[in-house]
Scaffold this motif. Structure first.
Motif, short mmCIF file in Angstrom:
data_model
loop_
_atom_site.label_atom_id
_atom_site.label_comp_id
_atom_site.label_asym_id
_atom_site.label_seq_id
_atom_site.Cartn_x
_atom_site.Cartn_y
_atom_site.Cartn_z
N ILE A 13 0.85 -1.19 0.00
CA ILE A 13 0.00 0.00 0.00
C ILE A 13 0.89 1.24 0.00
N LEU A 14 0.55 2.18 -0.91
CA LEU A 14 1.22 3.48 -0.89
C LEU A 14 0.37 4.41 -0.03
N GLY A 15 0.94 4.95 1.03
CA GLY A 15 0.21 5.87 1.91
C GLY A 15 0.64 7.31 1.66
N ILE A 16 -0.34 8.21 1.56
CA ILE A 16 -0.04 9.64 1.31
C ILE A 16 -0.66 10.48 2.43
N GLU A 17 0.14 11.38 3.00
CA GLU A 17 -0.31 12.20 4.13
C GLU A 17 0.06 13.67 3.90
N THR A 18 -0.95 14.55 3.92
CA THR A 18 -0.69 15.99 3.76
C THR A 18 -1.64 16.83 4.62
N GLU A 28 5.08 -4.01 7.49
CA GLU A 28 6.51 -3.83 7.19
C GLU A 28 6.72 -2.56 6.36
N VAL A 29 7.47 -1.62 6.93
CA VAL A 29 7.69 -0.35 6.23
C VAL A 29 8.80 -0.55 5.19
N VAL A 83 5.62 3.31 1.51
CA VAL A 83 5.07 2.02 1.05
C VAL A 83 5.17 1.05 2.22
N VAL A 84 4.04 0.42 2.54
CA VAL A 84 3.99 -0.55 3.64
C VAL A 84 3.48 -1.88 3.10
N ARG A 85 4.16 -2.96 3.48
CA ARG A 85 3.78 -4.29 3.01
C ARG A 85 2.94 -4.99 4.08
#
Ligand code: KG4
Ligand code: ZN
Length: 341
Positions: free
Chosen positions: A5-10, A25-26, A19-21
């Protein structure tokens, strides 16, 4: 088959992607912090934050993929914070995520920022003992202070809340009053180590009839009154003692209410989340007091306490597994509540 998963934070003043598996797992974690810019103004200026996000977001996402040594084909879903937070900054993340999801034909998941903070507790190296629901979590950040019962990975019940200031906000305001600058939390944390936490008796406020709620404006006012009183009498204050005594008052309330809630609701584990969870004394105090009551204590690594993309990817993973998807109408919701969709 693993899930990336690609996580986006703004949502505020960090432009972040990770990217977290498998929700744990980072694989990469890129954070561009705007703190140096906002320090000039003594706090976050929303318009400037939005502009900085626009300038940095593409580079930050590109680097998150590069660091992970992955391509778009390896990404199973894009998770993005859509609230709560500042509307301009949130919209930059949401629009970018929607554009990428559309262009690359990748599923999109909307994530609640606070649920992201809580999900930072699932991040860890493969093989380490993970935390799993149910547990009682204290979420304390610049904008929020809640005691949340985590019933499942995507199910939350609010047990306690602040009636006025957030804990981080109190740290920031007290820091400003004693001349430490922005952001105040880490600076108070550091200065307090040189002070006596019992030097000044600041109030430990309880509110109404809820044993789990908070009020921090009283503590903050007591500190300001103390400083004004000293100035009028021409007495020089010991800033380290003020920082240490204020910090102890806040931590006593945060720790005691959370542990009480865990015991009353028969939880075996208590956890911490949010920027204030980076506070060294809060981590120590919670651990000591929780373990003294036979509870297991867990807190995220420091880098995952303050805003980051990995926590959003972790929360997004569980939303994705639960089958929740956002469409291209996803909008920013500045006052999104925990557990609301
Ligand atoms: O979670 P976060 O990065 O952003 C929000 O969602 O609000 O939290 C930022 C808040 C700020 O108020 C900051 O002063 C506080 O967390 N903070 C700390 C510490 N590090 C950050 N407060 C106390 N001690 C710290 N070490
Ligand atoms: Zn945050």
């Amino acid at each position: 088959m693993s899930t990336n998963i690609l996580g986006i934070e703004t949502s505020c003043d960090e432009t972040a992607a990770a990217v977290v598996r498998d929700g744990r797992e980072v694989v990469s974690n890129v954070i561009y912090t705007q703190i140096p810019t906002h320090t000039l103004y003594g706090g976050v200026v929303p318009e400037i934050a939005s502009r900085e996000h626009v300038l940095k977001i593409n580079q930050v996402i590109k680097k998150a993929l590069e660091d992970a040594e992955l391509t778009w084909d390896d990404i199973d879903a894009i998770a993005v914070t859509y609230g709560p937070g500042l509307v301009g900054p949130l919209l930059i993340g949401v629009s970018t995520a929607k554009a990428l999801a559309y262009a690359k034909n990748i599923p999109l998941v909307g994530v609640n920022h606070i649920e992201g903070h809580i999900s930072a507790n699932y991040l860890g190296a493969a093989g380490t003992d993970p935390i799993a629901p149910k547990y009682m979590c204290l979420v304390a950040s610049g904008g929020h202070s809640h005691i949340v019962r985590v019933d499942d990975y995507t199910e939350y019940t609010i047990i306690g809340r602040t009636h006025d200031d957030a804990a981080g906000e109190a740290f920031d305001k007290v820091a400003r009053a004693i001349g430490l600058g922005y952001p105040g939390g880490p600076k108070v944390d550091k200065l307090a180590r040189e002070g006596n936490p019992n030097a000044i008796e600041f109030p430990r406020a309880s509110v109404g009839d809820s044993p789990y709620d908070f009020s921090f404006s009283g503590i903050k006012s007591a500190v300001l009154n103390y400083l004004n009183g000293a100035e009028m009498k021409g007495i020089e204050v010991n800033k380290a003692d003020v920082a240490a005594s204020f910090q102890m008052a806040v931590i006593d309330v945060l720790a005691d209410h959370t542990i009480q809630a865990a015991l009353d609701y028969n939880m075996k584990t208590v956890a911490l989340a949010g920027g204030v969870a980076a506070n060294s004394l809060l981590r120590e105090t919670m651990k000591e007091r929780a373990e003294a009551k036979g509870l297991r204590f867990h807190c995220p690594e420091l880098i995952y306490c303050t805003d980051n993309g990995a926590m959003i990817a972790a929360a997004g993973y569980h939303e994705y597994k639960a089958g929740r998807r956002a469409d291209l109408y996803l909008n920013a919701i500045p006052n999104l509540k925990i557990g609301e969709r």
